[in-house]
Structures are given as C-alpha cells and as structure tokens.
Design a protein around this motif. Structure first.
Motif, PDB file in Angstrom:
ATOM      1  N   LYS A 105       3.835  -9.237  -2.452  1.00 49.27           N
ATOM      2  CA  LYS A 105       3.590 -10.392  -1.595  1.00 49.27           C
ATOM      3  C   LYS A 105       2.599 -11.340  -2.246  1.00 49.27           C
ATOM      4  CE  LYS A 105       4.406  -7.589   2.450  1.00 49.27           C
ATOM      5  NZ  LYS A 105       3.825  -6.939   3.584  1.00 49.27           N
ATOM      6  N   GLY A 106       2.653 -12.610  -1.828  1.00 50.93           N
ATOM      7  CA  GLY A 106       1.656 -13.578  -2.226  1.00 50.93           C
ATOM      8  C   GLY A 106       1.803 -14.115  -3.634  1.00 50.93           C
ATOM      9  N   ARG A 107       2.933 -13.986  -4.243  1.00 48.54           N
ATOM     10  CA  ARG A 107       3.124 -14.474  -5.609  1.00 48.54           C
ATOM     11  C   ARG A 107       3.814 -15.824  -5.568  1.00 48.54           C
ATOM     12  NH1 ARG A 107      -0.580 -11.774  -7.670  1.00 48.54           N
ATOM     13  NH2 ARG A 107      -0.306  -9.560  -7.544  1.00 48.54           N
ATOM     14  N   GLU A 108       3.320 -16.748  -6.352  1.00 47.89           N
ATOM     15  CA  GLU A 108       3.883 -18.088  -6.412  1.00 47.89           C
ATOM     16  C   GLU A 108       4.926 -18.163  -7.524  1.00 47.89           C
ATOM     17  OE1 GLU A 108       3.252 -20.577  -4.268  1.00 47.89           O
ATOM     18  OE2 GLU A 108       2.052 -19.112  -3.203  1.00 47.89           O
ATOM     19  N   PRO A 109       5.970 -18.961  -7.354  1.00 51.00           N
ATOM     20  CA  PRO A 109       6.952 -19.131  -8.416  1.00 51.00           C
ATOM     21  C   PRO A 109       6.328 -19.866  -9.598  1.00 51.00           C
ATOM     22  CG  PRO A 109       7.417 -20.601  -6.593  1.00 51.00           C
ATOM     23  CD  PRO A 109       6.287 -19.717  -6.167  1.00 51.00           C
ATOM     24  N   PRO A 110       6.950 -19.745 -10.771  1.00 47.70           N
ATOM     25  CA  PRO A 110       6.412 -20.437 -11.938  1.00 47.70           C
ATOM     26  C   PRO A 110       6.408 -21.938 -11.714  1.00 47.70           C
ATOM     27  CG  PRO A 110       8.583 -19.512 -12.406  1.00 47.70           C
ATOM     28  CD  PRO A 110       8.173 -19.036 -11.045  1.00 47.70           C
ATOM     29  N   ALA A 111       5.437 -22.606 -12.306  1.00 44.52           N
ATOM     30  CA  ALA A 111       5.311 -24.056 -12.159  1.00 44.52           C
ATOM     31  C   ALA A 111       6.458 -24.753 -12.877  1.00 44.52           C
ATOM     32  CB  ALA A 111       3.977 -24.519 -12.724  1.00 44.52           C
ATOM     33  N   VAL A 117       4.018 -11.145 -12.866  1.00 48.50           N
ATOM     34  CA  VAL A 117       3.439 -10.261 -11.863  1.00 48.50           C
ATOM     35  C   VAL A 117       2.527  -9.229 -12.528  1.00 48.50           C
ATOM     36  CG1 VAL A 117       3.962  -8.443 -10.169  1.00 48.50           C
ATOM     37  CG2 VAL A 117       5.251 -10.588 -10.149  1.00 48.50           C
ATOM     38  N   VAL A 118       2.990  -8.620 -13.606  1.00 47.96           N
ATOM     39  CA  VAL A 118       2.190  -7.594 -14.273  1.00 47.96           C
ATOM     40  C   VAL A 118       0.962  -8.210 -14.926  1.00 47.96           C
ATOM     41  CG1 VAL A 118       2.177  -5.891 -16.146  1.00 47.96           C
ATOM     42  CG2 VAL A 118       4.124  -6.012 -14.578  1.00 47.96           C
ATOM     43  N   SER A 129       6.395  -0.022  -5.661  1.00 47.32           N
ATOM     44  CA  SER A 129       6.961  -1.230  -6.260  1.00 47.32           C
ATOM     45  C   SER A 129       7.813  -0.876  -7.472  1.00 47.32           C
ATOM     46  CB  SER A 129       5.856  -2.202  -6.676  1.00 47.32           C
ATOM     47  OG  SER A 129       5.179  -2.685  -5.540  1.00 47.32           O
ATOM     48  N   VAL A 130       7.346   0.065  -8.266  1.00 50.01           N
ATOM     49  CA  VAL A 130       8.095   0.482  -9.454  1.00 50.01           C
ATOM     50  C   VAL A 130       9.416   1.124  -9.047  1.00 50.01           C
ATOM     51  CG1 VAL A 130       8.109   2.015 -11.461  1.00 50.01           C
ATOM     52  CG2 VAL A 130       6.055   0.702 -10.909  1.00 50.01           C
ATOM     53  N   ARG A 131       9.389   1.935  -8.002  1.00 48.20           N
ATOM     54  CA  ARG A 131      10.631   2.573  -7.529  1.00 48.20           C
ATOM     55  C   ARG A 131      11.642   1.526  -7.049  1.00 48.20           C
ATOM     56  NH1 ARG A 131       9.977   8.405  -5.983  1.00 48.20           N
ATOM     57  NH2 ARG A 131       7.848   8.898  -6.630  1.00 48.20           N
ATOM     58  N   GLY A 132      11.173   0.550  -6.260  1.00 50.80           N
ATOM     59  CA  GLY A 132      12.062  -0.514  -5.800  1.00 50.80           C
ATOM     60  C   GLY A 132      12.592  -1.349  -6.957  1.00 50.80           C
ATOM     61  N   GLY A 182      13.857  -8.336  -3.573  1.00 57.43           N
ATOM     62  CA  GLY A 182      13.914  -7.385  -4.675  1.00 57.43           C
ATOM     63  C   GLY A 182      14.145  -8.107  -5.992  1.00 57.43           C
ATOM     64  N   PRO A 183      14.272  -7.362  -7.080  1.00 56.01           N
ATOM     65  CA  PRO A 183      14.411  -7.990  -8.388  1.00 56.01           C
ATOM     66  C   PRO A 183      15.779  -8.629  -8.583  1.00 56.01           C
ATOM     67  CG  PRO A 183      14.679  -5.634  -8.588  1.00 56.01           C
ATOM     68  CD  PRO A 183      14.287  -5.898  -7.159  1.00 56.01           C
ATOM     69  N   LYS A 184      15.790  -9.717  -9.358  1.00 61.90           N
ATOM     70  CA  LYS A 184      17.046 -10.372  -9.758  1.00 61.90           C
ATOM     71  C   LYS A 184      16.983 -10.594 -11.259  1.00 61.90           C
ATOM     72  CE  LYS A 184      18.765 -12.435  -5.660  1.00 61.90           C
ATOM     73  NZ  LYS A 184      20.145 -12.351  -5.344  1.00 61.90           N
TER      74      LYS A 184
END
Length: 178
Positions: A3-9, A111-112, A123-126, A159-161
C-alpha cells in the motif's frame, strides 16, 4: 499487495518526440530502453495506454519487422489478468510501435529500492503466485519472456503484472530472439 506506493513519474515529452502515434495522443514519457521509447498516451476513447516505439536502427535491421509482427500477434493471445494487454500495433509504420494497456503502479524494482530491502513474506508469496500465473499465461501463448526483471514487473493493487515483453521468442522456434 503493498500500500501507499506512487506510480513512476511521467517525464515531459522532448523536442524530438511526436505529439501523436496513430490515433494515440502522447502525454509524456514513461521510459526509454534498448528497444525504444515508451510513452504515456490517451486513446481516442480516453483510455490511458502505454505506446512503445521501436528504435529506427532496429526497424531498419533485416527481418526485424517480420519478427516484431509475429511477436505482437502471439503476445495478443496472452491472458490479461497478469500481464499488460496488447491493444494495437503497427510493425509497418515508419516508426514501428505497439500500444498496451497502461498499468499504474511502481515497478517491483522501485518497491524494493524504496523499502531498502526484502519484502515481507506474505508479499513475496503473493508476488511469486502472480508471477507464476503470468509466466504460465505467457508460455501457454507460445512465448518466452526474455526480459523478465524487477523493472518489468508492476506492483498493482490487484497483484503483480508483467510488462514490456522486450525481446520475446516463440516457443516453436519460428520467431528468432535477438
């Protein structure tokens, strides 16, 4: 997932950038890599899309356009749940391009790096589950994703794409990777 992550500029368009590619109005730059430039664009119906143009030197290479067209045709068969859908393309344009659904969110790399280390176990499992499903869909369509890396995995609320197939190769060998 996270949560709380912004997309790249989105970066502004540069002087040499076109205003439009086909029916897509370019808004800004999402990035640039070995294959070309990726733009954020708006479709005629108002949908946000990512339009990737291919570098002129690659487009001029013998056999490139034929391989690119085959790769696009196969990529359009990949399921949309875990990957960015291919919406349109023109491998025969003066500057070949492909448009995909725009996937909002940061890359796994971002994110990392922002967190400064390993992700929490849940998070790693998902992430692992989603990546396995994405790769399963990619392989089921007859492709090998030859550029899978953290910067080509978007972390979304669903989830991841997997994005940016980069240089793909058909599993049957009819499309040479390069």
């Amino acid at each position: 997932m996270l949560k709380g992550r912004e997309p790249p500029a989105v970066q502004p368009l540069q002087g040499q950038d076109p205003d439009r590619i086909a029916d897509y109005r370019l808004i800004g730059r999402l990035g640039e890599g070995g294959m070309g430039v990726v733009y954020l664009a708006r479709s005629p119906r108002g949908r946000m899309v990512a339009v990737k143009t291919i570098r002129a030197e690659l487009a001029a290479a013998p056999d490139f356009r034929r391989r690119f067209a085959k790769e696009i045709a196969v990529a359009q068969q990949v399921g949309k749940e875990w990957t960015a859908a291919v919406l349109a393309a023109d491998p025969d344009a003066a500057l070949p391009w492909v448009a995909t659904a725009y996937v909002a969110g940061p890359t796994l790399h971002q994110v990392v790096v922002e967190q400064g280390g390993p992700l929490p176990e849940n998070s790693v499992r998902g992430l692992a589950s989603g990546l396995c499903r994405a790769l399963g869909g990619i392989h089921a369509a007859g492709l090998i994703h030859r550029d899978l890396k953290p910067s080509n995995v978007m972390v979304t609320i669903d989830g991841p794409k997997v994005i940016d197939f980069g240089i793909v190769r058909a599993l049957d060998g009819s499309t040479a990777g390069g």
